[in-house]
Scaffold this motif. Sequence first.
Motif, PDB file in Angstrom:
ATOM      1  N   VAL A  63     -14.052 -35.612  -1.649  1.00  0.00           N
ATOM      2  CA  VAL A  63     -15.448 -35.515  -0.404  1.00  0.00           C
ATOM      3  C   VAL A  63     -14.612 -36.538   0.522  1.00  0.00           C
ATOM      4  O   VAL A  63     -14.108 -37.165   0.581  1.00  0.00           O
ATOM      5  CB  VAL A  63     -16.296 -36.707  -0.788  1.00  0.00           C
ATOM      6  CG1 VAL A  63     -17.147 -37.165   0.287  1.00  0.00           C
ATOM      7  CG2 VAL A  63     -16.634 -35.875  -1.765  1.00  0.00           C
ATOM      8  N   LEU A  64     -14.837 -35.611   1.678  1.00  0.00           N
ATOM      9  CA  LEU A  64     -14.101 -35.914   3.128  1.00  0.00           C
ATOM     10  C   LEU A  64     -14.747 -37.352   3.705  1.00  0.00           C
ATOM     11  O   LEU A  64     -14.676 -38.109   4.981  1.00  0.00           O
ATOM     12  CB  LEU A  64     -13.138 -35.184   4.087  1.00  0.00           C
ATOM     13  CG  LEU A  64     -11.985 -34.132   3.527  1.00  0.00           C
ATOM     14  CD1 LEU A  64     -11.963 -33.256   4.475  1.00  0.00           C
ATOM     15  CD2 LEU A  64     -11.679 -35.603   2.357  1.00  0.00           C
ATOM     16  N   SER A  65     -16.428 -36.747   3.815  1.00  0.00           N
ATOM     17  CA  SER A  65     -17.179 -37.406   4.866  1.00  0.00           C
ATOM     18  C   SER A  65     -18.352 -37.859   3.563  1.00  0.00           C
ATOM     19  O   SER A  65     -18.995 -36.628   3.126  1.00  0.00           O
ATOM     20  CB  SER A  65     -17.685 -36.677   5.551  1.00  0.00           C
ATOM     21  OG  SER A  65     -19.239 -36.518   6.354  1.00  0.00           O
ATOM     22  N   THR A  66     -18.400 -38.664   3.476  1.00  0.00           N
ATOM     23  CA  THR A  66     -19.825 -39.452   3.186  1.00  0.00           C
ATOM     24  C   THR A  66     -21.199 -38.844   3.291  1.00  0.00           C
ATOM     25  O   THR A  66     -22.817 -38.560   2.722  1.00  0.00           O
ATOM     26  CB  THR A  66     -19.964 -40.659   2.290  1.00  0.00           C
ATOM     27  OG1 THR A  66     -19.818 -41.316   3.263  1.00  0.00           O
ATOM     28  CG2 THR A  66     -18.635 -40.764   1.541  1.00  0.00           C
ATOM     29  N   GLN A  67     -21.328 -38.393   4.490  1.00  0.00           N
ATOM     30  CA  GLN A  67     -22.506 -37.955   5.355  1.00  0.00           C
ATOM     31  C   GLN A  67     -23.458 -36.646   4.580  1.00  0.00           C
ATOM     32  O   GLN A  67     -21.862 -35.842   4.588  1.00  0.00           O
ATOM     33  CB  GLN A  67     -21.864 -37.791   6.736  1.00  0.00           C
ATOM     34  CG  GLN A  67     -23.592 -37.178   7.370  1.00  0.00           C
ATOM     35  CD  GLN A  67     -23.422 -36.206   8.710  1.00  0.00           C
ATOM     36  OE1 GLN A  67     -21.283 -36.232   8.758  1.00  0.00           O
ATOM     37  NE2 GLN A  67     -24.228 -36.048   9.714  1.00  0.00           N
ATOM     38  N   LYS A  68     -24.568 -36.424   3.882  1.00  0.00           N
ATOM     39  CA  LYS A  68     -25.189 -35.890   3.451  1.00  0.00           C
ATOM     40  C   LYS A  68     -25.991 -34.666   4.303  1.00  0.00           C
ATOM     41  O   LYS A  68     -26.750 -35.290   5.273  1.00  0.00           O
ATOM     42  CB  LYS A  68     -25.911 -36.347   2.502  1.00  0.00           C
ATOM     43  CG  LYS A  68     -24.860 -36.156   1.109  1.00  0.00           C
ATOM     44  CD  LYS A  68     -25.846 -36.306  -0.097  1.00  0.00           C
ATOM     45  CE  LYS A  68     -24.628 -36.671  -1.401  1.00  0.00           C
ATOM     46  NZ  LYS A  68     -25.516 -36.976  -2.371  1.00  0.00           N
ATOM     47  N   ILE A  69     -25.989 -33.360   4.088  1.00  0.00           N
ATOM     48  CA  ILE A  69     -26.013 -32.202   5.302  1.00  0.00           C
ATOM     49  C   ILE A  69     -27.881 -31.879   4.513  1.00  0.00           C
ATOM     50  O   ILE A  69     -27.230 -31.474   3.921  1.00  0.00           O
ATOM     51  CB  ILE A  69     -25.787 -31.623   5.701  1.00  0.00           C
ATOM     52  CG1 ILE A  69     -24.644 -32.199   7.160  1.00  0.00           C
ATOM     53  CG2 ILE A  69     -26.319 -30.558   6.893  1.00  0.00           C
ATOM     54  CD1 ILE A  69     -25.386 -32.868   7.971  1.00  0.00           C
ATOM     55  N   SER A  70     -28.984 -31.011   4.421  1.00  0.00           N
ATOM     56  CA  SER A  70     -29.470 -31.238   3.703  1.00  0.00           C
ATOM     57  C   SER A  70     -30.106 -29.604   4.789  1.00  0.00           C
ATOM     58  O   SER A  70     -30.847 -29.203   5.554  1.00  0.00           O
ATOM     59  CB  SER A  70     -31.174 -31.809   3.865  1.00  0.00           C
ATOM     60  OG  SER A  70     -31.125 -32.722   2.506  1.00  0.00           O
ATOM     61  N   PHE A  71     -30.603 -28.137   3.690  1.00  0.00           N
ATOM     62  CA  PHE A  71     -30.225 -27.215   4.675  1.00  0.00           C
ATOM     63  C   PHE A  71     -30.753 -26.375   3.158  1.00  0.00           C
ATOM     64  O   PHE A  71     -30.180 -26.735   1.992  1.00  0.00           O
ATOM     65  CB  PHE A  71     -29.030 -26.478   5.208  1.00  0.00           C
ATOM     66  CG  PHE A  71     -29.213 -27.069   6.069  1.00  0.00           C
ATOM     67  CD1 PHE A  71     -29.462 -26.217   7.359  1.00  0.00           C
ATOM     68  CD2 PHE A  71     -27.918 -27.578   6.332  1.00  0.00           C
ATOM     69  CE1 PHE A  71     -29.501 -26.774   8.247  1.00  0.00           C
ATOM     70  CE2 PHE A  71     -27.406 -27.474   7.966  1.00  0.00           C
ATOM     71  CZ  PHE A  71     -28.727 -27.168   9.043  1.00  0.00           C
ATOM     72  N   PRO A  72     -32.229 -25.378   3.405  1.00  0.00           N
ATOM     73  CA  PRO A  72     -32.437 -24.781   2.201  1.00  0.00           C
ATOM     74  C   PRO A  72     -30.651 -24.181   1.540  1.00  0.00           C
ATOM     75  O   PRO A  72     -29.813 -23.026   2.004  1.00  0.00           O
ATOM     76  CB  PRO A  72     -33.068 -23.107   3.002  1.00  0.00           C
ATOM     77  CG  PRO A  72     -33.557 -24.010   4.319  1.00  0.00           C
ATOM     78  CD  PRO A  72     -32.264 -24.977   5.069  1.00  0.00           C
ATOM     79  N   GLU A  73     -30.826 -23.793  -0.001  1.00  0.00           N
ATOM     80  CA  GLU A  73     -29.798 -23.055  -0.296  1.00  0.00           C
ATOM     81  C   GLU A  73     -30.633 -21.672  -1.745  1.00  0.00           C
ATOM     82  O   GLU A  73     -30.961 -21.943  -2.471  1.00  0.00           O
ATOM     83  CB  GLU A  73     -28.787 -23.701  -1.301  1.00  0.00           C
ATOM     84  CG  GLU A  73     -27.689 -23.856  -1.561  1.00  0.00           C
ATOM     85  CD  GLU A  73     -26.441 -25.345  -2.333  1.00  0.00           C
ATOM     86  OE1 GLU A  73     -26.177 -25.435  -3.258  1.00  0.00           O
ATOM     87  OE2 GLU A  73     -26.863 -25.967  -1.410  1.00  0.00           O
ATOM     88  N   GLY A  74     -29.812 -21.227  -1.812  1.00  0.00           N
ATOM     89  CA  GLY A  74     -30.062 -19.708  -3.325  1.00  0.00           C
ATOM     90  C   GLY A  74     -29.012 -19.709  -4.008  1.00  0.00           C
ATOM     91  O   GLY A  74     -27.767 -20.307  -3.686  1.00  0.00           O
ATOM     92  N   CYS A  75     -28.824 -19.040  -5.126  1.00  0.00           N
ATOM     93  CA  CYS A  75     -28.120 -18.253  -6.143  1.00  0.00           C
ATOM     94  C   CYS A  75     -27.659 -17.602  -6.816  1.00  0.00           C
ATOM     95  O   CYS A  75     -29.653 -17.600  -6.818  1.00  0.00           O
ATOM     96  CB  CYS A  75     -28.296 -19.731  -6.970  1.00  0.00           C
ATOM     97  SG  CYS A  75     -26.639 -20.044  -8.032  1.00  0.00           S
TER      98      CYS A  75
END
Length: 238
Positions: free
Chosen positions: A155-167
């Motif tokens: 991990v280079l940045s501990t900042q977390k970003i939230s977005f919709p995700e599928g699989c």
Amino acid sequence: MLIRRGCRVFGLLLSRCSPSLVLSAVPSYRLSSSWYGVKRRSYWKYLRRSILGAPAPPYKRVAQTGDPILRGLAESVPPERISHPDTQALLKKMSHVLRSCGCVGLSAPQLGVPLRVIALELPENLCQMVPPDVRAAREMTPIPLKIFINPSLRVLSTQKISFPEGCSSVQGFSAVVPRFHSVEISGLNEKGEPTSWRAEGWAARIVQHEMDHLDGVLYIDKMDPRTFVNVCWMEVND
């Protein structure tokens, strides 16, 4: 009206039963698309499976949640096996399925092979299908085909970003998932040579998603459960 009311009552009764009781309460010949969206296998497919058995991995299609392979811990590939025809055939099949299914990432376990191998690619044409404002917000840029064998993540940045995700292994659904903004992935390429890549934004999300697959983790384990949706809910309601 009576039929609909009867269905509601039956559904209420089923909701209070255990899963095994639910399955036993509904005759197998009634399990169709009208019952929990269960897909029925045709007689000929049933006969073929009975005679020939289950397909051998690597699969031609992506394994779906419920397949135990998706919850297992993948094993490392011995470096001397990377040049072996079987390993090269797996890499070729992964690249083919990745592109034919329109995926941007794929792991070997998703094709039924419990090995620590992932493939990533975001072609220009798929990237351009996303509206410009969405691409900018999610930091989406084209990614050439990349293969990592025995990858590790930093991990280079501990900042977390939230977005919709599928699989592709949980087809038809989506949910918001928090991911680290930037990471570095290191491993071996298809030639067995050391390789690493620093990924940010959407690329970092793809990397983390596929790395999870190698440890038997699905995005639904990390999602905000209130955002979990059927992406075709409008069509279903119609």
